[in-house]
Enzyme design. Structure first.
Site, mmCIF file in Angstrom:
data_model
loop_
_atom_site.group_PDB
_atom_site.id
_atom_site.type_symbol
_atom_site.label_atom_id
_atom_site.label_comp_id
_atom_site.label_asym_id
_atom_site.label_seq_id
_atom_site.Cartn_x
_atom_site.Cartn_y
_atom_site.Cartn_z
ATOM 1 C CB SER A 113 37.792 72.592 53.862
ATOM 2 O OG SER A 113 38.389 72.435 55.171
ATOM 3 C CB ALA B 27 46.059 77.114 47.625
ATOM 4 C CE LYS C 223 38.505 70.743 50.205
ATOM 5 N NZ LYS C 223 37.524 69.897 49.800
ATOM 6 C CB VAL D 241 36.505 64.021 40.284
ATOM 7 C CG1 VAL D 241 35.122 63.625 40.747
ATOM 8 C CG2 VAL D 241 37.493 64.281 41.373
ATOM 9 C CB ILE E 36 33.628 65.906 59.284
ATOM 10 C CG1 ILE E 36 33.436 67.283 58.914
ATOM 11 C CG2 ILE E 36 32.216 65.007 59.355
ATOM 12 C CD1 ILE E 36 32.304 67.940 59.871
ATOM 13 C CE1 TYR F 136 41.641 68.912 51.851
ATOM 14 C CE2 TYR F 136 41.334 70.831 53.351
ATOM 15 C CZ TYR F 136 40.721 69.501 52.857
ATOM 16 O OH TYR F 136 39.488 69.156 53.132
ATOM 17 C CG ASN G 20 31.718 64.581 49.234
ATOM 18 O OD1 ASN G 20 31.731 65.306 50.459
ATOM 19 N ND2 ASN G 20 31.975 63.355 49.100
HETATM 20 P P1 NAD Z 1 36.581 60.527 52.720
HETATM 21 O O1 NAD Z 1 38.015 60.464 52.653
HETATM 22 O O2 NAD Z 1 35.803 59.729 53.696
HETATM 23 O O3 NAD Z 1 35.825 60.568 51.337
HETATM 24 C C1 NAD Z 1 36.241 61.367 50.190
HETATM 25 C C2 NAD Z 1 35.951 60.475 48.985
HETATM 26 O O4 NAD Z 1 36.375 61.069 47.818
HETATM 27 C C3 NAD Z 1 36.523 58.815 49.016
HETATM 28 O O5 NAD Z 1 35.463 58.004 48.904
HETATM 29 C C4 NAD Z 1 37.472 58.818 48.075
HETATM 30 O O6 NAD Z 1 37.537 57.798 47.145
HETATM 31 C C5 NAD Z 1 36.843 59.886 47.019
HETATM 32 N N1 NAD Z 1 37.743 60.415 46.074
HETATM 33 C C6 NAD Z 1 39.346 60.798 46.338
HETATM 34 N N2 NAD Z 1 39.684 61.106 45.088
HETATM 35 C C7 NAD Z 1 38.716 60.968 43.893
HETATM 36 C C8 NAD Z 1 38.902 61.191 42.788
HETATM 37 N N3 NAD Z 1 39.885 61.466 42.095
HETATM 38 N N4 NAD Z 1 37.610 60.862 41.918
HETATM 39 C C9 NAD Z 1 36.603 60.685 42.662
HETATM 40 N N5 NAD Z 1 36.486 60.185 44.136
HETATM 41 C C10 NAD Z 1 37.564 60.540 44.787
HETATM 42 O O7 NAD Z 1 36.642 62.134 53.322
HETATM 43 P P2 NAD Z 1 35.449 63.138 53.771
HETATM 44 O O8 NAD Z 1 35.922 63.749 54.809
HETATM 45 O O9 NAD Z 1 34.162 62.571 53.407
HETATM 46 O O10 NAD Z 1 35.656 64.134 52.374
HETATM 47 C C11 NAD Z 1 34.552 64.654 51.584
HETATM 48 C C12 NAD Z 1 34.843 66.123 51.478
HETATM 49 O O11 NAD Z 1 34.891 66.950 52.503
HETATM 50 C C13 NAD Z 1 36.388 66.281 50.751
HETATM 51 O O12 NAD Z 1 36.204 67.406 49.796
HETATM 52 C C14 NAD Z 1 37.001 66.888 51.811
HETATM 53 O O13 NAD Z 1 38.287 67.911 51.623
HETATM 54 C C15 NAD Z 1 36.349 67.483 52.577
HETATM 55 N N6 NAD Z 1 36.198 68.033 54.030
HETATM 56 C C16 NAD Z 1 36.839 67.007 55.090
HETATM 57 C C17 NAD Z 1 36.763 67.372 56.326
HETATM 58 C C18 NAD Z 1 36.831 66.502 57.432
HETATM 59 O O14 NAD Z 1 37.146 66.715 58.775
HETATM 60 N N7 NAD Z 1 36.807 65.248 57.172
HETATM 61 C C19 NAD Z 1 36.680 68.732 56.818
HETATM 62 C C20 NAD Z 1 36.626 69.640 55.729
HETATM 63 C C21 NAD Z 1 36.230 69.380 54.539
#
Ligand code: NAD
Length: 257
Positions: free
Chosen positions: A148, A163, A165, A69, A194, A161, A95
């Site tokens: 988030s 900022a 979000k 992305v 999560i 992160y 995402n």
């Molecule tokens: P995850 O690491 O399991 O999944 C994130 C995915 O994004 C990975 O498959 C990774 O390869 C992909 N990714 C990273 N950089 C990329 C790029 N440049 N282009 C395309 N894909 C890319 O993590 P997750 O927890 O499922 O995260 C999903 C979203 O949820 C993220 O935006 C994260 O910031 C947000 N989030 C996660 C949590 C948590 O507790 N896990 C909490 C709040 C928000």
């Protein structure tokens, strides 16, 4: 019985493109939309092929694309391919994400900041711009941005992160206002803790302590619990919800003590 109401609670046949769908919440979202009959574009840097194979193996409809992305060229090419393959784009779910820990005075702060803002925030503008021509042709166009609880508050030592979000929420609200007249809805989901690859490195005792102290539901969530809310706000029936910021956090952000 014949239906009495007007709006559909089905995404069957809709085309959804999900970034970062190779793992965690993106993967859970891809599986769920496939279960509900959507055509799923599974995009990620890695892991996307296995997710698409699982869906197709279960009788659903999915195709995998490798997509970074942070690359304008990749985004434009892949989105055009998705639309050509599936006949349009109805739903965009931004995402993909990375963690970005860096104390403000740490070495390398500037590069962490630049990467975080690029992948977590600027990327959303790339994907929205690329999807827009097709969203405009959809009967129920939806954009969901995954922010988030760090978009609503702050944790020490991860300011790039946090900022970025916060920026996602501002961008979503702005686009909700800008695109509202065209019937395109733009909403933000704010997940709390999560159980995904992103949080897997935190030791179990630390996670349990945090969940007990901060989360009224006393636990981390399964990624599907976020995906279910994402799906709900993408239904044709969710037609009057836009500009909303929805915490899916087990009550984290409303807890005082
Ligand atoms: P995850 O690491 O399991 O999944 C994130 C995915 O994004 C990975 O498959 C990774 O390869 C992909 N990714 C990273 N950089 C990329 C790029 N440049 N282009 C395309 N894909 C890319 O993590 P997750 O927890 O499922 O995260 C999903 C979203 O949820 C993220 O935006 C994260 O910031 C947000 N989030 C996660 C949590 C948590 O507790 N896990 C909490 C709040 C928000």
């Amino acid at each position: 019985m014949p239906r009495i109401t007007r709006l559909s609670r089905s995404v069957a046949g809709k085309v959804v493109i999900i970034t970062g769908a190779g793992s965690g919440m993106g993967r859970a979202t891809a599986w769920l939309f496939a279960d509900e009959g959507a055509k799923v574009a599974v995009t990620d840097l890695k892991g996307q092929q296995e997710v698409a194979d699982t869906i197709n193996g279960a009788g659903g409809t999915a195709n995998a694309w490798q997509l970074d992305v942070s690359s304008q060229q990749d985004v434009e090419r892949v989105f055009a391919e998705v639309a050509a393959r599936f006949g349009g784009i109805d739903i965009l779910i931004n995402n993909a994400g990375i963690s970005a820990p860096a104390a403000i005075d740490s070495e390398g702060y500037e590069s962490t900041w630049a990467r975080a803002v690029d992948v977590l925030l600027t990327a959303h503008t790339r994907t929205v711009r690329a999807a827009l021509p097709w969203l405009r042709k959809s009967s129920s166009p939806r954009i969901v941005n995954i922010a988030s609880t760090e978009g609503l508050g702050a944790t020490k030592g991860i300011s790039p992160y946090t900022a970025a979000k916060h920026g996602v929420i501002g961008l979503s609200r702005s686009l909700a206002v800008e695109l509202g007249a065209e019937g395109i809805t733009v909403n933000t989901i704010c997940p709390g803790p999560i159980d995904t690859a992103m949080t897997a490195r935190i030791p179990p005792e630390q996670r349990a302590k945090y969940a007990h102290r901060r989360v009224p539901l006393n636990r981390y969530a399964d990624p599907e619990e976020v995906a279910q809310i994402t799906l709900s706000i993408c239904l044709p029936a969710a037609s009057f919800l836009t500009g909303a910021t929805i915490p899916v956090d087990g009550g984290l952000t409303i807890r005082n003590a």
